[in-house]
Design a protein around this motif. Structure first.
Motif, PDB file in Angstrom:
ATOM      1  N   GLU A   9      48.866  37.370  39.598  1.00  0.00           N
ATOM      2  CA  GLU A   9      49.564  36.186  39.095  1.00  0.00           C
ATOM      3  C   GLU A   9      51.072  36.426  39.022  1.00  0.00           C
ATOM      4  O   GLU A   9      51.866  35.519  39.289  1.00  0.00           O
ATOM      5  N   ARG A  10      51.470  37.640  38.659  1.00  0.00           N
ATOM      6  CA  ARG A  10      52.889  37.965  38.624  1.00  0.00           C
ATOM      7  C   ARG A  10      53.493  37.887  40.020  1.00  0.00           C
ATOM      8  O   ARG A  10      54.599  37.361  40.213  1.00  0.00           O
ATOM      9  N   SER A  11      52.777  38.392  41.014  1.00  0.00           N
ATOM     10  CA  SER A  11      53.237  38.323  42.396  1.00  0.00           C
ATOM     11  C   SER A  11      53.407  36.878  42.845  1.00  0.00           C
ATOM     12  O   SER A  11      54.419  36.516  43.467  1.00  0.00           O
ATOM     13  N   LEU A  12      52.425  36.044  42.540  1.00  0.00           N
ATOM     14  CA  LEU A  12      52.487  34.635  42.934  1.00  0.00           C
ATOM     15  C   LEU A  12      53.657  33.922  42.270  1.00  0.00           C
ATOM     16  O   LEU A  12      54.296  33.056  42.870  1.00  0.00           O
ATOM     17  N   ALA A  13      53.941  34.291  41.028  1.00  0.00           N
ATOM     18  CA  ALA A  13      55.066  33.682  40.327  1.00  0.00           C
ATOM     19  C   ALA A  13      56.394  34.027  40.986  1.00  0.00           C
ATOM     20  O   ALA A  13      57.344  33.234  40.958  1.00  0.00           O
ATOM     21  N   ILE A  14      56.462  35.204  41.594  1.00  0.00           N
ATOM     22  CA  ILE A  14      57.694  35.645  42.250  1.00  0.00           C
ATOM     23  C   ILE A  14      57.829  35.035  43.647  1.00  0.00           C
ATOM     24  O   ILE A  14      58.911  34.591  44.039  1.00  0.00           O
ATOM     25  N   ASP A  40      62.531  43.696  41.879  1.00  0.00           N
ATOM     26  CA  ASP A  40      62.247  43.562  43.304  1.00  0.00           C
ATOM     27  C   ASP A  40      61.814  42.128  43.631  1.00  0.00           C
ATOM     28  O   ASP A  40      60.795  41.637  43.132  1.00  0.00           O
ATOM     29  N   ALA A  41      62.578  41.456  44.473  1.00  0.00           N
ATOM     30  CA  ALA A  41      62.324  40.050  44.773  1.00  0.00           C
ATOM     31  C   ALA A  41      61.075  39.843  45.621  1.00  0.00           C
ATOM     32  O   ALA A  41      60.572  38.720  45.721  1.00  0.00           O
ATOM     33  N   ASN A  42      60.553  40.895  46.233  1.00  0.00           N
ATOM     34  CA  ASN A  42      59.367  40.778  47.077  1.00  0.00           C
ATOM     35  C   ASN A  42      58.069  41.130  46.354  1.00  0.00           C
ATOM     36  O   ASN A  42      57.000  41.121  46.966  1.00  0.00           O
ATOM     37  N   ALA A  43      58.170  41.476  45.068  1.00  0.00           N
ATOM     38  CA  ALA A  43      56.979  41.779  44.253  1.00  0.00           C
ATOM     39  C   ALA A  43      56.140  42.897  44.851  1.00  0.00           C
ATOM     40  O   ALA A  43      54.917  42.910  44.711  1.00  0.00           O
ATOM     41  N   ASN A  44      56.782  43.856  45.514  1.00  0.00           N
ATOM     42  CA  ASN A  44      56.033  44.899  46.211  1.00  0.00           C
ATOM     43  C   ASN A  44      55.177  45.745  45.273  1.00  0.00           C
ATOM     44  O   ASN A  44      54.041  46.091  45.606  1.00  0.00           O
ATOM     45  N   ALA A  45      55.712  46.098  44.109  1.00  0.00           N
ATOM     46  CA  ALA A  45      54.936  46.916  43.182  1.00  0.00           C
ATOM     47  C   ALA A  45      53.696  46.170  42.712  1.00  0.00           C
ATOM     48  O   ALA A  45      52.596  46.736  42.649  1.00  0.00           O
ATOM     49  N   TYR A  46      53.851  44.884  42.411  1.00  0.00           N
ATOM     50  CA  TYR A  46      52.726  44.109  41.893  1.00  0.00           C
ATOM     51  C   TYR A  46      51.671  43.868  42.970  1.00  0.00           C
ATOM     52  O   TYR A  46      50.468  43.881  42.685  1.00  0.00           O
ATOM     53  N   ILE A  57      50.670  38.284  49.496  1.00  0.00           N
ATOM     54  CA  ILE A  57      50.401  37.926  48.102  1.00  0.00           C
ATOM     55  C   ILE A  57      49.270  36.900  48.021  1.00  0.00           C
ATOM     56  O   ILE A  57      48.385  36.990  47.159  1.00  0.00           O
ATOM     57  N   LEU A  58      49.281  35.920  48.933  1.00  0.00           N
ATOM     58  CA  LEU A  58      48.191  34.947  48.979  1.00  0.00           C
ATOM     59  C   LEU A  58      46.863  35.631  49.317  1.00  0.00           C
ATOM     60  O   LEU A  58      45.814  35.290  48.754  1.00  0.00           O
ATOM     61  N   LEU A  59      46.919  36.601  50.217  1.00  0.00           N
ATOM     62  CA  LEU A  59      45.714  37.379  50.534  1.00  0.00           C
ATOM     63  C   LEU A  59      45.197  38.095  49.295  1.00  0.00           C
ATOM     64  O   LEU A  59      43.984  38.135  49.042  1.00  0.00           O
ATOM     65  N   ASN A  60      46.107  38.672  48.524  1.00  0.00           N
ATOM     66  CA  ASN A  60      45.695  39.392  47.319  1.00  0.00           C
ATOM     67  C   ASN A  60      44.993  38.475  46.329  1.00  0.00           C
ATOM     68  O   ASN A  60      44.042  38.886  45.652  1.00  0.00           O
ATOM     69  N   LYS A  61      45.464  37.237  46.214  1.00  0.00           N
ATOM     70  CA  LYS A  61      44.793  36.277  45.333  1.00  0.00           C
ATOM     71  C   LYS A  61      43.370  36.020  45.829  1.00  0.00           C
ATOM     72  O   LYS A  61      42.412  36.012  45.046  1.00  0.00           O
TER      73      LYS A  61
END
Length: 205
Positions: free
Chosen positions: A83-88, A56-62, A95-99
């Motif tokens: 970190e996996r989400s940010l890499a994608i 998944d290119a949007n890293a939704n699961a992560y 994703i930035l919020l999650n960090k």
């Protein structure tokens, strides 16, 4: 209802698992279902989505699993997913919020603020995402015991009436402004008539 119907016809419907994962997470985080069942169901569907859509290119699961792991205290797993989400996709507002949320709850509230600022800076075309960043920055100020800055930041939130009123009640109470705290609490109850302190999850990520 439609998602459940979709799974009845196609048990491996990828987007249905993703939708249920986020739906159950929101049920826990914002709707008062804090008995654990919602988080367990959210995690089940998140893992199933990752199995069905590993690329998944949007890293939704992560991005979903990072919040579930953070909420359940599995910090190392949460960090790996962040970190996996940010890499994608390192430009995605959620994703930035999650960090920022990982740093806020697992490390240091003050150090989380630049991540929320980054969302505000680059996502002005998505006001709802920006408001969540402002809301979490407000919470970071609150967690740092800087209640005046929390109130100042909170004033920039244009939506999220219920969440804004919850954090507002806490901030005003800490500042000794009982009238404003009471007004904010009344607004929260009006938006969510079933509000009970004991039904609120221990953290809102």
């Amino acid at each position: 209802r439609l998602v459940f119907q979709g799974l009845e016809h196609e048990p491996d419907l990828v987007q249905a698992h993703l939708g249920l994962g986020f739906g159950y997470y929101i049920d826990w985080a914002y709707m008062g279902n804090v008995d654990g069942a919602a988080l367990e169901k959210a995690e089940h569907h998140a893992h199933r989505f990752r199995e069905l859509s590993p690329d998944d290119a949007n890293a939704n699961a992560y991005r979903l699993l990072s919040r579930i792991f953070l909420a359940t205290g599995r910090l190392e797993e949460a960090k790996r997913c962040v970190e996996r989400s940010l890499a994608i996709n390192c430009f995605d507002g959620d994703i930035l919020l999650n960090k920022g949320l990982y740093i806020l709850f697992a490390e240091n509230a003050e150090q989380s603020m630049p991540w929320f600022d980054r969302v505000i800076e680059i996502h002005d075309e998505t006001p709802h995402t920006v408001d969540f960043a402002r809301m979490w920055k407000t919470f970071a100020h609150f967690a740092s015991a800087d209640y005046a800055s929390a109130v100042s930041q909170m004033k920039d939130i244009s939506s999220l009436r219920y969440l804004r009123s919850l954090i507002g009640a806490a901030c005003f109470a800490q500042l000794g402004d009982c009238a404003s705290a009471g007004t904010a609490a009344e607004t929260a109850v009006a938006a969510h008539p079933g509000l009970q302190i004991g039904r609120q999850s221990r953290m809102r990520c």
